[in-house]
Design a protein around this motif. Structure first.
Motif: not given
Length: 573
Positions: A314-323, A428-429, A437-438, A546-549
């Motif tokens: 699971a990867v951190h995606k900001g605001a203490g949340e993980y996905q 590396e990222l 996510w990038d 114009d898309d985001t993920l």
């Protein structure tokens, strides 16, 4: 008067070496529990390409010491028949942390040493990849791991590797099964542990063997990227399995010092007390490691399954949340990363028919070949071994069920090397101010947002045989999408909408794949025994400037829901 069933049970009792399972059967006899006895003696636990796996319990339908001894005698007979110098080359045995695993492993060793085999057995619990590694390392005739991987606590299993270091494939499974049937009706040879050691037939694999595997990971050409390791922090869980010692060690060797293990799940425990189901894919199984990651503000929450051949993150995606990443997302991230670092970007990658098609598109983008096999690591690795050539060396393979192999040190899925590779990609990222996510967004912008889903569909008992029906009534459209081609793995033919036909180079299997306009795909695997089918769906949504993920994912999710509904509506009722 004794019934045939009672005679069968009494004969089994005379040969059962385990007082616990003897007592189970005797109680069933004494209480005249015929229904339970019939269930336990309804046949034999089936030996297949995954070896044995079943609930621990008395009788030929359970996992127990007598079944293990009979299986080992059958396997030994088959090896002697099939492989020159099999006894001298020997067998490597390892086991996981389940309650009966050590006993089952030592029973296996005692049978095989009595048959003349040199046996190397791990001196303590071992991650499954170490045994696959050991087969190659010692040039053994076979390997055996006593493990039920991520099954519930009441299960155990017996997994077999062939001399090439990969899991067995046909015809070896049926050949071994036939020899087990013969062995079950004969006296089983058995050499006690101490006698086998004295005779030089049983060798304990001590710490130096574990260190050899560790060195292999440390020196792997694919795991030499030590960029900015100090930027990565990760939480880790062994999920009450056997991975923690080696996982922490290989991460430290690679320069990752901010590793936080979940203490409550670090040590092997066959009861798996803190999880309902010790499989990282199951809801709730990652809760403790995500909580540990939050506590430390870690970038990643990583898990191995209990025998450490699978890897989840699971990867951190900001605001203490993980996905959680899906198995396909981890697979394409690792494939893209490894191809971008391979010398001249060369290297063979592989995946299975039910995994995302994205890896093959990434490989093509690097000018490289990718191969596709039937479902299962046994196929991925046996094909990979054949295709591994000096001018096109094997680099990476994965399947969507969290299985990955990096390089050719282990010809099976290896959750430990995958853990190191993923941490190195993350570092590396981070050094470039980017996140996982990038990188995913970069891949999706180039190749389209690929979304995969799996659905089991129960049909009415009187529904026509679904495979036959679909072959007799091939769909031209599914919903609004035209069917461009159909792969029939039973006939081993690819039929195009314009009438062209191509041969498919795979073993036959009852699978139909429909490729549709716009890159969508559905794979249908009918059940041979029940009125149900398994369907694997894929939709591909191009990403606009114009898309985001998130917007691309939302659109793909809507398209997937409509696609599944349209496909299910097209099936016979």
């Amino acid at each position: 008067m004794n019934t045939p069933l009672q005679l069968q049970v009494k004969h089994w009792l005379e040969n059962d070496p385990d007082p616990a399972t003897q007592a189970q059967l005797q109680t069933l006899l004494d209480t005249q529990n015929e229904a339970e006895l019939k269930a336990r003696f309804a046949g034999r636990l089936e030996f297949g390409t995954a070896g044995l796996r079943g609930v621990v319990g008395a009788g030929p339908m359970g996992m127990n010491r007598l079944v293990i001894r009979q299986t080992s005698a059958g396997l030994g007979a088959y090896l002697l028949e099939q492989i020159k110098d099999a006894a001298e080359r020997g067998v490597v045995i390892g086991y996981d942390g389940r309650h009966d695993s050590r006993t089952f492993a030592h029973d296996t060793a005692s049978v095989l040493t009595a048959m003349g085999f040199k046996v190397r057995i791990t001196s303590k619990v071992a991650p499954t990849p170490l045994v696959a590694f050991g087969v190659k390392h010692f040039n053994a005739a076979a390997g055996i791991v006593v493990t039920a991987s991520h099954n519930p606590p009441q299960y155990n299993g017996y997994k077999v590797y062939w001399e090439n270091g990969a899991q067995i494939i046909p015809p070896h499974d049926s050949g071994i099964a036939a020899q087990i049937e013969r062995a079950a009706n004969q006296a089983i040879p058995f050499l006690e542990h101490d006698d086998a050691v004295k005779q030089g037939k049983l060798i304990l694999l001590l710490d130096d063997f574990y260190q050899t595997y560790r060195s292999g990971i440390k020196q792997s050409p694919m795991l030499q990227n030590h960029t900015a390791t100090e930027k990565v922090s990760l939480a880790y869980t062994a999920m009450h399995g056997v991975g923690a010692d080696m996982a922490e060690t290989v991460l430290k060797d690679a320069g990752f010092n901010q590793v936080y293990s979940v203490a409550a799940q670090r040590e092997p425990n066959g009861d798996f007390p803190t999880v309902n189901f010790p499989n990282p894919e199951e809801k709730g199984a990652m809760d403790l490691v995500i909580a540990e990651a939050k506590k430390h503000g870690a970038m990643l929450a990583c898990a191995n399954d209990p025998d450490a051949d699978r890897f989840a993150v699971a990867v951190h995606k900001g605001a203490g949340e993980y996905q959680m990443l899906t198995g396909d997302q981890v697979g394409v991230l690792l494939g893209h990363y490894l191809l971008s670092h391979a010398p001249e970007h060369r290297g063979l990658t592989g995946t299975t028919i039910v995994s995302s098609s994205l890896l093959s598109k990434i490989a093509k983008g690097f000018g490289q070949q990718s191969y596709t096999t039937l479902t299962g690591f046994k196929w991925l690795m046996n094909v990979g071994i054949v295709k591994n050539q000096p001018e096109n060396p094997f680099l990476f393979a994965y399947e969507e069920a969290l299985g990955y192999t990096v390089g050719s040190m282990v010809w099976d899925k290896d959750g430990l090397s995958a853990l190191v590779a993923f941490a190195q990609l993350t570092a590396e990222l981070a050094a470039n101010g980017q996140t996982i996510w990038d990188r995913l967004e970069h891949i999706y912008r180039e190749h389209g947002f690929h979304l995969n889903a799996q659905v089991s569909i129960a049909l009415k008992p009187d529904t026509p045989k679904i495979g036959a029906y679909l072959r007799e009534h091939p769909p031209l459209k599914i919903g609004e999408l035209d069917v461009l081609s159909t792969d029939d793995l039973k006939a081993l033919e690819r039929r195009f909408a314009d009438g062209r036909v191509e041969k498919i180079d795979l073993p036959p299997s009852d699978v139909l794949t429909y490729c549709l306009a716009g890159g969508a795909r559905v794979i249908v695997r009918p059940s041979g025994t029940e009125p149900k089918i398994k369907c694997y769906y894929e939709v591909v949504e191009p990403m606009t400037a114009d898309d985001t993920l998130i917007s691309a994912q939302n659109r793909a999710t809507q398209a997937m829901e409509a696609f599944i509904a349209a496909h299910q509506a097209s099936l016979p009722k």
